[in-house]
Structure formats: structure tokens, C-alpha cells
Design a protein around this motif. Sequence first.
Motif, PDB file in Angstrom:
ATOM      1  N   ALA A 187      42.451   3.288  13.868  1.00  0.00           N
ATOM      2  CA  ALA A 187      43.707   3.841  14.375  1.00  0.00           C
ATOM      3  C   ALA A 187      44.131   5.070  13.589  1.00  0.00           C
ATOM      4  O   ALA A 187      44.629   6.052  14.163  1.00  0.00           O
ATOM      5  CB  ALA A 187      44.802   2.771  14.313  1.00  0.00           C
ATOM      6  N   ALA A 188      43.929   5.047  12.280  1.00  0.00           N
ATOM      7  CA  ALA A 188      44.318   6.189  11.447  1.00  0.00           C
ATOM      8  C   ALA A 188      43.512   7.437  11.797  1.00  0.00           C
ATOM      9  O   ALA A 188      44.046   8.547  11.833  1.00  0.00           O
ATOM     10  CB  ALA A 188      44.146   5.839   9.972  1.00  0.00           C
ATOM     11  N   VAL A 189      42.226   7.255  12.059  1.00  0.00           N
ATOM     12  CA  VAL A 189      41.382   8.398  12.449  1.00  0.00           C
ATOM     13  C   VAL A 189      41.767   8.878  13.848  1.00  0.00           C
ATOM     14  O   VAL A 189      41.898  10.083  14.097  1.00  0.00           O
ATOM     15  CB  VAL A 189      39.890   8.022  12.396  1.00  0.00           C
ATOM     16  CG1 VAL A 189      39.038   9.133  13.003  1.00  0.00           C
ATOM     17  CG2 VAL A 189      39.460   7.756  10.962  1.00  0.00           C
ATOM     18  N   ALA A 190      41.970   7.928  14.771  1.00  0.00           N
ATOM     19  CA  ALA A 190      42.288   8.300  16.154  1.00  0.00           C
ATOM     20  C   ALA A 190      43.631   9.019  16.259  1.00  0.00           C
ATOM     21  O   ALA A 190      43.765  10.006  16.994  1.00  0.00           O
ATOM     22  CB  ALA A 190      42.304   7.054  17.032  1.00  0.00           C
ATOM     23  N   GLU A 191      44.634   8.553  15.519  1.00  0.00           N
ATOM     24  CA  GLU A 191      45.970   9.142  15.613  1.00  0.00           C
ATOM     25  C   GLU A 191      46.061  10.507  14.938  1.00  0.00           C
ATOM     26  O   GLU A 191      46.996  11.261  15.202  1.00  0.00           O
ATOM     27  CB  GLU A 191      47.004   8.186  15.010  1.00  0.00           C
ATOM     28  CG  GLU A 191      47.219   6.945  15.848  1.00  0.00           C
ATOM     29  CD  GLU A 191      48.376   6.094  15.347  1.00  0.00           C
ATOM     30  OE1 GLU A 191      49.158   6.592  14.504  1.00  0.00           O
ATOM     31  OE2 GLU A 191      48.494   4.947  15.795  1.00  0.00           O
ATOM     32  N   HIS A 192      45.112  10.818  14.056  1.00  0.00           N
ATOM     33  CA  HIS A 192      45.144  12.113  13.359  1.00  0.00           C
ATOM     34  C   HIS A 192      43.843  12.872  13.602  1.00  0.00           C
ATOM     35  O   HIS A 192      43.383  13.630  12.749  1.00  0.00           O
ATOM     36  CB  HIS A 192      45.371  11.888  11.859  1.00  0.00           C
ATOM     37  CG  HIS A 192      46.647  11.164  11.554  1.00  0.00           C
ATOM     38  ND1 HIS A 192      46.705   9.789  11.463  1.00  0.00           N
ATOM     39  CD2 HIS A 192      47.907  11.616  11.347  1.00  0.00           C
ATOM     40  CE1 HIS A 192      47.951   9.421  11.205  1.00  0.00           C
ATOM     41  NE2 HIS A 192      48.705  10.507  11.139  1.00  0.00           N
ATOM     42  N   TRP A 193      43.281  12.683  14.796  1.00  0.00           N
ATOM     43  CA  TRP A 193      41.976  13.243  15.118  1.00  0.00           C
ATOM     44  C   TRP A 193      41.966  14.770  15.078  1.00  0.00           C
ATOM     45  O   TRP A 193      40.946  15.383  14.800  1.00  0.00           O
ATOM     46  CB  TRP A 193      41.537  12.743  16.493  1.00  0.00           C
ATOM     47  CG  TRP A 193      40.258  13.351  16.961  1.00  0.00           C
ATOM     48  CD1 TRP A 193      40.065  14.157  18.041  1.00  0.00           C
ATOM     49  CD2 TRP A 193      38.970  13.207  16.357  1.00  0.00           C
ATOM     50  NE1 TRP A 193      38.751  14.514  18.157  1.00  0.00           N
ATOM     51  CE2 TRP A 193      38.044  13.948  17.126  1.00  0.00           C
ATOM     52  CE3 TRP A 193      38.503  12.523  15.228  1.00  0.00           C
ATOM     53  CZ2 TRP A 193      36.699  14.030  16.814  1.00  0.00           C
ATOM     54  CZ3 TRP A 193      37.154  12.608  14.915  1.00  0.00           C
ATOM     55  CH2 TRP A 193      36.266  13.348  15.693  1.00  0.00           C
ATOM     56  N   ASP A 194      43.089  15.397  15.351  1.00  0.00           N
ATOM     57  CA  ASP A 194      43.124  16.855  15.438  1.00  0.00           C
ATOM     58  C   ASP A 194      43.148  17.548  14.071  1.00  0.00           C
ATOM     59  O   ASP A 194      43.103  18.776  14.015  1.00  0.00           O
ATOM     60  CB  ASP A 194      44.353  17.312  16.241  1.00  0.00           C
ATOM     61  CG  ASP A 194      44.202  16.994  17.724  1.00  0.00           C
ATOM     62  OD1 ASP A 194      43.058  16.893  18.186  1.00  0.00           O
ATOM     63  OD2 ASP A 194      45.234  16.828  18.403  1.00  0.00           O
ATOM     64  N   THR A 195      43.208  16.795  12.997  1.00  0.00           N
ATOM     65  CA  THR A 195      43.223  17.419  11.679  1.00  0.00           C
ATOM     66  C   THR A 195      41.791  17.756  11.249  1.00  0.00           C
ATOM     67  O   THR A 195      40.849  17.022  11.551  1.00  0.00           O
ATOM     68  CB  THR A 195      43.852  16.489  10.633  1.00  0.00           C
ATOM     69  OG1 THR A 195      43.046  15.306  10.503  1.00  0.00           O
ATOM     70  CG2 THR A 195      45.263  16.084  11.043  1.00  0.00           C
TER      71      THR A 195
ATOM     72  N   PRO B 273      41.749  10.173   6.712  1.00  0.00           N
ATOM     73  CA  PRO B 273      40.895  10.780   5.692  1.00  0.00           C
ATOM     74  C   PRO B 273      41.551  12.019   5.081  1.00  0.00           C
ATOM     75  O   PRO B 273      42.135  12.837   5.784  1.00  0.00           O
ATOM     76  CB  PRO B 273      39.628  11.161   6.473  1.00  0.00           C
ATOM     77  CG  PRO B 273      39.606  10.210   7.619  1.00  0.00           C
ATOM     78  CD  PRO B 273      41.029  10.023   7.998  1.00  0.00           C
ATOM     79  N   ALA B 274      41.444  12.122   3.759  1.00  0.00           N
ATOM     80  CA  ALA B 274      41.982  13.270   3.021  1.00  0.00           C
ATOM     81  C   ALA B 274      41.264  13.352   1.682  1.00  0.00           C
ATOM     82  O   ALA B 274      40.511  12.435   1.312  1.00  0.00           O
ATOM     83  CB  ALA B 274      43.489  13.146   2.830  1.00  0.00           C
ATOM     84  N   ARG B 275      41.489  14.436   0.969  1.00  0.00           N
ATOM     85  CA  ARG B 275      40.853  14.589  -0.339  1.00  0.00           C
ATOM     86  C   ARG B 275      41.356  13.514  -1.305  1.00  0.00           C
ATOM     87  O   ARG B 275      42.541  13.170  -1.316  1.00  0.00           O
ATOM     88  CB  ARG B 275      41.120  15.972  -0.916  1.00  0.00           C
ATOM     89  CG  ARG B 275      40.456  17.105  -0.127  1.00  0.00           C
ATOM     90  CD  ARG B 275      38.957  17.015  -0.205  1.00  0.00           C
ATOM     91  NE  ARG B 275      38.309  17.981   0.690  1.00  0.00           N
ATOM     92  CZ  ARG B 275      37.020  17.975   0.955  1.00  0.00           C
ATOM     93  NH1 ARG B 275      36.219  17.069   0.405  1.00  0.00           N
ATOM     94  NH2 ARG B 275      36.493  18.872   1.773  1.00  0.00           N
ATOM     95  N   LYS B 276      40.456  13.010  -2.099  1.00  0.00           N
ATOM     96  CA  LYS B 276      40.786  11.938  -3.043  1.00  0.00           C
ATOM     97  C   LYS B 276      41.905  12.344  -3.990  1.00  0.00           C
ATOM     98  O   LYS B 276      42.778  11.536  -4.310  1.00  0.00           O
ATOM     99  CB  LYS B 276      39.529  11.562  -3.844  1.00  0.00           C
ATOM    100  CG  LYS B 276      39.735  10.377  -4.773  1.00  0.00           C
ATOM    101  CD  LYS B 276      38.438  10.008  -5.476  1.00  0.00           C
ATOM    102  CE  LYS B 276      38.656   8.800  -6.392  1.00  0.00           C
ATOM    103  NZ  LYS B 276      37.407   8.415  -7.075  1.00  0.00           N
TER     104      LYS B 276
END
Length: 209
Positions: A107-115, A175-178
Amino acid sequence: TAVDTAPWQPCTVVARHGNHAKITHRLERRMHLCLTTRACLLPLLRTSAGLAGRAFATRRLSSALSMSGAAEHDPLVQYIVLRRDLQETEGWPLGALVAQGSHAAVAAVAEHWDTPACRAYVAPDAIKRMTKAVLEVKGEPQLRGLAAKLEEGGAAHVLWVEQPENFPTCLATAPARKSTLAPFFKKCRLSSWHDVKATSGAQQAPEGT
């Protein structure tokens, strides 16, 4: 006067000056000098162009290696946080917890797919090198508190609320930088197996989780 007013012709100029041989010789010398200069300069220009091209390619390669090194030391990562009490107190099986974490991660990937970070995280050349950290908190209050901190800090995430039971089971970040996400999870510890302590009044794991 007739010579001055007539249309220009090479023979007319020669007739005036009477130096046809000298003019021709000078022109030949200048032409020879130009051709010699061109012959000498072309290799130099080609060499300079080649050196400039190699220098540009070297800078591009250095930049690419630098970016690659930076990505290696600060990779894209996705954090998943589970509730320890669901296993320890409620007696949920491991499979149910894994399912909840999977729901939140997708869900986190799908909801922010455009990033750009999401697209880079699941790009064909990166998908086999995904990095995830699965952590745990004590219970629902801690999970909601962590979600509030992420919201306040502008870190994209999904708090997974299981339906139709309507209670939160876990959360996952986009997903983002650590280096960006890690500070939010300093108080969380790596998720591990916990033996059931009590089952009275336990919340059963939802079917089909």
C-alpha cells in the motif's frame, strides 16, 4: 580613365601594375602557407577535441561512480513496523503478522507510486536488491505515536488498519533514503519471535490475512 571605369578583370589589374608574376608568386606563397598551417593545426585541433572528449567522459564516469557510491552508503529503504503485542499477547501466528506487513508495504508503494524514490525502488535493475527493515513496537499506542511522528516529519507512510475489524496492525513507509528515515526509528528494535504470554481476551487474527 577607361581602365578605372571598366568592369574589374584580372588582366586589367595586371596591365595596371605590370607585376603579374610577382602577384602570382605571392598568392601561391600565401596559399601554400595557409595549406601548411591547416595541415599543422588539424592534428592539434583533433587532439584537443579528443582530449576534451576524454575529459568530459572522465567527468561523467566520475560523477556516475560518485552517485553510485552515495546510493550504496545511503540506499533506498522501506521500513515496516509490526505490533509485538499481537504476537506476544494476542497469540497471532507468524503468517498473519507477515501478511499485515505485506499489506502495508504494498500500500505504501502504491499510494506514493508517482515519487521518484518509489519508481527507483522497484525499477527492473534494482528490484532484486531491495532493502527493508522490519521492526516492532510494543502495541497500538506506540504504533499510532510513531505514525504521528512520521506525519509531522513529512515522511510518507501507510498506517495499515485491518478491515472490517478496524484496528491498526502495522505501518510501512514509502521507500526513501535511509538517512532520511532512520532517525524516526531509533527507539524501535528489530522484530523477532515472541512466545505467547497470555491468551485470555485475546484478539483473534483476522481470517484471510
